[in-house]
Design an enzyme around this catalytic site. Structure first.
Site, short mmCIF file in Angstrom:
data_model
loop_
_atom_site.label_atom_id
_atom_site.label_comp_id
_atom_site.label_asym_id
_atom_site.label_seq_id
_atom_site.Cartn_x
_atom_site.Cartn_y
_atom_site.Cartn_z
N LYS A 103 4.23 -32.71 26.89
CA LYS A 103 3.50 -31.37 26.80
C LYS A 103 1.60 -31.92 27.15
CE LYS A 103 3.41 -28.33 22.97
NZ LYS A 103 3.52 -27.13 22.20
N HIS A 105 -0.43 -29.18 26.46
CA HIS A 105 -1.17 -28.69 26.29
C HIS A 105 -1.13 -28.67 24.89
CE1 HIS A 105 1.84 -25.71 26.92
NE2 HIS A 105 1.69 -25.48 25.81
#
Ligand code: OMP
Length: 213
Positions: A103, A105
């Site tokens: 991921k 973010h």
């Protein structure tokens, strides 16, 4: 076989997790039985499963710092084992899991939960040829952590790449124990004792003769 092992086999058969018939495995072998841990698919089934995993941990006496559930199937298994160790054995241990895709973010990365450090107990469902677990070892090694062992529900006791079982190869290559709630040996013992299930015994025995150790 210990009482919790017999109970576990009965539970897995009742839930349709352990089935007899004809199944093609990831390795390409055609097996007369299959263990589908995804069918422990209710709150109470998952809670009971965690208690069986925790019983196997305690029975083995293994020492470790953190539980790790590899994506995807290992995640609920590690979670329910952590809950059962805390609830039933007064051992409140950290646990974590990985994502398959990183991921970019938020907290970022592929690891979620407690830090993956120290001695790691990997929790998974089944080892057949050992392919899946070798991938997991790369994640642990990349973190600089040490694998304390692997905890699985069923050891199918099948040959790996050579004459040893896949599990013996994993134990040898990574110098760690593999602990299982039950092995094929106990499943065979259970079948032999159960009048309604005995009909499946010859096919399972023949499969063990072909692929077992
Ligand atoms: P290996 O990577 O060959 O060790 O196979 C392990 C994986 O096979 C498991 O994580 C399951 O995805 C799957 N499997 C089962 O779930 N239950 C079985 O009884 C047999 C297998 C299998 O395909 O060998």
């Amino acid at each position: 076989m210990q009482a919790y092992q017999r109970e576990f086999i009965r539970f897995a058969i009742e839930r349709g997790v352990l089935r007899f018939g004809q199944f093609t495995l990831k390795s390409g072998r055609v097996s007369p039985y299959f263990f589908n841990a995804g069918l422990f698919n209710s709150g109470s089934a998952l809670a009971q499963l965690g208690q069986f995993y925790a019983a196997a941990v305690v029975d083995s006496g293994i020492d470790f710092d953190v539980l790790f559930g590899p994506a995807y199937k290992g995640i609920p298994l590690a979670a329910t084992t952590a809950v059962a160790l805390a609830d039933k054995h007064q051992r409140d241990l950290p646990w974590c899991f990985n994502r398959k895709e990183a991921k970019a973010h938020g907290e970022g990365g592929t690891l979620v939960g407690a830090p993956l450090q120290g001695r790691v107990l990997i929790v998974d469902d089944v080892i057949t040829a050992g392919t899946a677990i070798r991938e997991v070892m790369q994640i642990i090694q990349a973190q600089g952590a040490q694998a304390a062992g692997v905890l699985i529900a069923l050891n199918r006791q099948e040959r790996g790449q050579g004459e040893l079982s896949a599990i013996q190869e994993v134990e040898r290559d990574f110098k760690m124990p593999v602990i299982s709630i039950v092995s094929l040996e106990q499943v065979l013992e259970y079948l032999a004792e159960d009048a309604a299930l005995k009909e499946h015994l010859p096919a399972v025995q023949a499969y063990r003769d072909q692929y077992g150790i």
